[in-house]
Structure formats: structure tokens, C-alpha cells
Design a protein around this motif. Sequence first.
Motif, PDB file in Angstrom:
ATOM      1  N   ALA A  28       1.060  -1.179   0.099  1.00 56.86           N
ATOM      2  CA  ALA A  28       0.040   0.116  -0.013  1.00 56.86           C
ATOM      3  C   ALA A  28       0.904   1.107  -0.145  1.00 56.86           C
ATOM      4  O   ALA A  28       0.680   2.180  -0.795  1.00 56.86           O
ATOM      5  N   LYS A  29       2.075   1.433   0.783  1.00 60.00           N
ATOM      6  CA  LYS A  29       2.950   2.463   0.835  1.00 60.00           C
ATOM      7  C   LYS A  29       3.632   2.624  -0.606  1.00 60.00           C
ATOM      8  O   LYS A  29       3.921   3.806  -1.163  1.00 60.00           O
ATOM      9  N   ARG A  30       3.802   1.435  -1.036  1.00 60.88           N
ATOM     10  CA  ARG A  30       4.423   1.611  -2.630  1.00 60.88           C
ATOM     11  C   ARG A  30       3.552   2.287  -3.480  1.00 60.88           C
ATOM     12  O   ARG A  30       3.815   2.992  -4.203  1.00 60.88           O
ATOM     13  N   ILE A  31       2.229   1.864  -3.588  1.00 63.07           N
ATOM     14  CA  ILE A  31       1.182   2.132  -4.359  1.00 63.07           C
ATOM     15  C   ILE A  31       1.021   3.934  -3.993  1.00 63.07           C
ATOM     16  O   ILE A  31       0.982   4.595  -5.046  1.00 63.07           O
ATOM     17  N   ALA A  32       1.021   4.360  -2.615  1.00 65.09           N
ATOM     18  CA  ALA A  32       1.004   5.754  -2.575  1.00 65.09           C
ATOM     19  C   ALA A  32       1.876   6.582  -3.208  1.00 65.09           C
ATOM     20  O   ALA A  32       1.765   7.529  -3.268  1.00 65.09           O
ATOM     21  N   GLY A  33       3.145   5.612  -2.936  1.00 69.78           N
ATOM     22  CA  GLY A  33       4.487   6.640  -3.427  1.00 69.78           C
ATOM     23  C   GLY A  33       4.304   6.901  -4.891  1.00 69.78           C
ATOM     24  O   GLY A  33       4.536   7.941  -5.483  1.00 69.78           O
ATOM     25  N   SER A  34       3.901   5.772  -5.540  1.00 68.73           N
ATOM     26  CA  SER A  34       3.686   5.923  -7.091  1.00 68.73           C
ATOM     27  C   SER A  34       2.503   6.948  -7.457  1.00 68.73           C
ATOM     28  O   SER A  34       2.611   7.803  -8.363  1.00 68.73           O
ATOM     29  N   ILE A  35       1.533   6.857  -6.726  1.00 68.22           N
ATOM     30  CA  ILE A  35       0.328   7.849  -6.958  1.00 68.22           C
ATOM     31  C   ILE A  35       0.832   9.362  -6.592  1.00 68.22           C
ATOM     32  O   ILE A  35       0.617  10.280  -7.642  1.00 68.22           O
ATOM     33  N   ASN A  36       1.714   9.475  -5.801  1.00 67.44           N
ATOM     34  CA  ASN A  36       2.239  10.779  -5.425  1.00 67.44           C
ATOM     35  C   ASN A  36       2.998  11.183  -6.693  1.00 67.44           C
ATOM     36  O   ASN A  36       3.119  12.160  -7.062  1.00 67.44           O
TER      37      ASN A  36
END
Length: 540
Positions: free
Chosen positions: A72-80
Motif C-alpha cells: 500500500a505504501k509503494r502504491i501511495a508513493g507511485s500515486i504521489n
Amino acid sequence: MKKNIKWRFTLIALAIVASIIALLPNTPIYKSMNKAYRDYMPDKGIILGLDLQGGIYLVFEVEGGKAVQLNAKRIAGSINKLLSKKETKAEATANGTEITIVPASVEIRKVVEDAYPTLVVSESDGRLIYTLSEKEIRSIKENAVDQALETIRNRIDQFGVAEPVIQRQGDGEIVVQLPGVKDPKRAIDLIGKTAQLEFKIVDDESKLAAELPASVKPADEEELISKIKEKIPEDSEVLFERYMNMETGEVTKRPYLLKKDAIFTGEFLSEARVAIDSRFNSPYISVTFNPEGAKLFEELTGKYVKKRMAIILDGNVYSAPVIQERISGGSAQISGSYSMEEAKDLAIVLRAGSLPAPVILQQNITVGPSLGEDSIEAGKRTAIVAFIMVALFMAVYYRLAGVIADFALVLNIVFLLGAMAAMNATLTMPGIAGIVLAIGMAVDTNVLMFERMRDEIKLGKTPRAAVDSGYDKAFLTIVDSHVTTLITAAVLFQFGTGPIKGFAVTLSIGIAINLFTSLIGTKAVFDYINSSKEVKDLSI
């Protein structure tokens, strides 16, 4: 008749020779043999398990929940990163399995859902809340265990442990048995390290590349490196790809001359899965990169068209495909002459580099070698005493027929140990118990036949007719008892843990061999006695 007997004795003799050859590595004779002869013989034989050899027993728990949070953190970083390109003030933050974006807007929602269509979305108080679906969470946890398993296996191979046992236990645990290892701290530290996935260019232009052999035996790997050490360019290195011949089981290693610097690493990989090529009906690996990785991979593949790119995990080459063209779109295919099983294994290896799952040591038991030696001696004594008592009883109670049964008993033990040696089976204390039980069943089979023969002799039949009739009438009973025991052993093997599996393996092999020795071995001896001269009385 004599021709049939000769054929059976020839078969028994060949089985004895094969069993002895398979058992040679477990005898002192093997070490004194010339190396030229040893190259054509088995090199392992029966392997002693952890309870007999001593070593380390470890249980690791894979933290599937943290693997989900990391994802989930990795997806959040990619979204940012996607949002920054749109020059918006929105920001994504991860909390457990939820990804929250503030402020919410239709434009932001479209950007995110185009990139991650599997996320479940809800909107509340001007915020977009994305969550991973239950199916995806289960998949992440399952992959986390597979990734940890492959990472541990690679580390143990480097540790140099002979015949380790590495297997799943339950939903999220991994059991590691390291026979012969006496330094638990070093083993635990090594297992706990993170696997490193790298992509490197194969240095085919160097003169040394043309001099490398097509393959070497694993034992000759260090010797090859020492020979070519001075010839290896400063910016290159030699790594190996492990290859197993599926027909013969022979393991070889193919050397590659690679550029030292990795052009790409597993940190950009988001997914790897097996797919089927509809044109050729063959499996291939479909890999997906995160947005940053997709852009970098496109640039690199464009730069190295027509060159080979090696995929490396923990210093082991898994594949070295040729880059045919610039690869865009954030995904790629790795194709080759894979079986479905090999393709699945490679996909797990690739995922292992992208998301190393945290593991916690739950259990650490060190088994001392003295305990192993005591176990071996106790097992030997038990087997020898059981054999002697059974052999004496049979010889006294059934006379000559009992001696023939003892001959079959010896064959049973030789064939059983030979079969285990040929399969490089791991012998444990429960396995020894299985061998003792198989000895008991071998005697039981002969008792059934001998009692049938006695009944036929009482009816006035000749010795030859009594033997034939006794075997015929006992056949179905013997097969029935053996098949039901085999079914039980199969259930134990399927659902049991390590020690139970060891018991089931030796029991299954013993039962199968018992059918051969009792229905072919002892029958051949009786037929030989009855055909060599006119027998008036059967010693039974």
C-alpha cells in the motif's frame, strides 16, 4: 519352467547389484574407490536427517500483514509521483491497507483509477479512500510466503548446507532444517538478509566470453573461476546459471561473463506472473514495472537492443534473454524453453526481488551431533534385534520354508536401502520405524502363504501343487492388505509434516518391495527346489 525360474533369479540378481551400487556412497568402500569410477556412480546415497545427523531446526513466520502495508505504501508513493506531474496539491498517504488522497476531485480520481484499476474506492469528507480488495490482499500474503521461501532457499544454497529441508507450514510459516550446521547465529543472519534482484548486460564482446565452456559441474565452479581470474576484465564478473537435466537429474552450471554494474534492479518491479502464449501454447513470464521503472526500462532496452540481459537473484543467473526491441508500456515478456513449473519458479524469483516479505524467527532448536549418534545406534540396535528375532522364529517354526522367508527378508532390507539411496531419500528416526514395520509386514506376507500351503498339504496335494495353490489363494489377501496400507501411507505423506512424511516414504517403499520379494523372490526358490528333484515332502 526352468526358463521362467532362470529369468526370475536374473531379475533378483540385477536388483541386488543395483541396490549395492546405489548404497556404495554410504560405505567406506566408496571413499577408497578411484575417482574415475566414482564419476559414473551415485554420489549421495541415503542422507541422514536432522534427528540423526544433528543441526538446526528453525521456524520463521512471514508477516503477511506487513507485506500488504508495504504494498500500500509503494502504491501511495507511485500515486504521489503521478499527481506531481499533474501539478496538483493533492497528496496520497497510506495507512494499513488504505490509501487516502486529499483533496478529492474527478480529475485525480481518473488519474489514479487508470493506473490502479483494481483498487476499491470510496469518497468521504472531500477525501478519496482507496483500499486493496480482499482478493488482492490474499494474493499479496500468498506471494509474500512464496517470495520468502525462495529467498531463504537461495541463501541456504550459498550457505553450503547439504540437503536442507525448506518447506511451508500452515498459512504463513516456513520450516528450515539444516543438517550438520553448528552455527545457528550465522545461519539465521544469512537467512534474514534481503534478496537482491538485478538486471545486467552479458559481456559477449570480450575475448573471454568465447573461451568460457558451455557448462561445468557444480564442483568445478571454483576451479574455473581460479583459472580465468586474471582474464576477467575489471568491469566484468562471471556468474552461473543452474541447469538440471529433467531426464537424468544431472545438475550443471552455465557460466556468463557479465558487466558488474546493474542497469536495472528489482525495486522497480511491481508484479511477475505466468501467462500462456496463445500462438505456441507455451508459458512465458509477464513482468510489470511501476511508472518510474517503466520509463527507465524503456530507455535501457532501447539502448541495448540485440544484446543479452541477464536476470540475477542473489548472484545466481536465472535467465539471459536477448533484447529484440525497445520495450515500452511498463511491462515485458521473458520467454524461453520453459516448462510450466520452471516458469512459475522464475515468476516467484522475480517477485521475491520486488517485495521481500518480513520474517520473524519463531523457533530455534539446535540438535547436537551426540543425540544424532545415539539415535543412529538405537535405530541400528532396534532393527538388528527385530531382524534376528523374526529370522529365528521363522526358521524354527517353518523350518526350510522359514529359511526361505529369511532370504526374502534379507532381500527386502537390501532392496529397501538401495531404493532409498537411489532416490537420495532422507533417513530419519520415524523412517527407521517405517523400515522395522516393513520387515514385520514382509514376514506377515510369508506367514499367510505358508499357512495356505500347510492347508493344501493336509488335503493331500503334492509339494509343487501345494506351493502353487498356496501362492494363488493367498495372492488376493496379500495384495488387499498391501494396497490398504499403501493408501494409509499416501495419506500420511500428503497431510503429514516432515517426520511423518519420512515414516510414510520408507513404509511405502518397503511395502512395494515386499510384494516383489514375496511373490517373485520366494516363489522362485520354491519352484527351483521343486524342479531340481522329485520332492516328496515340503519342509514347512
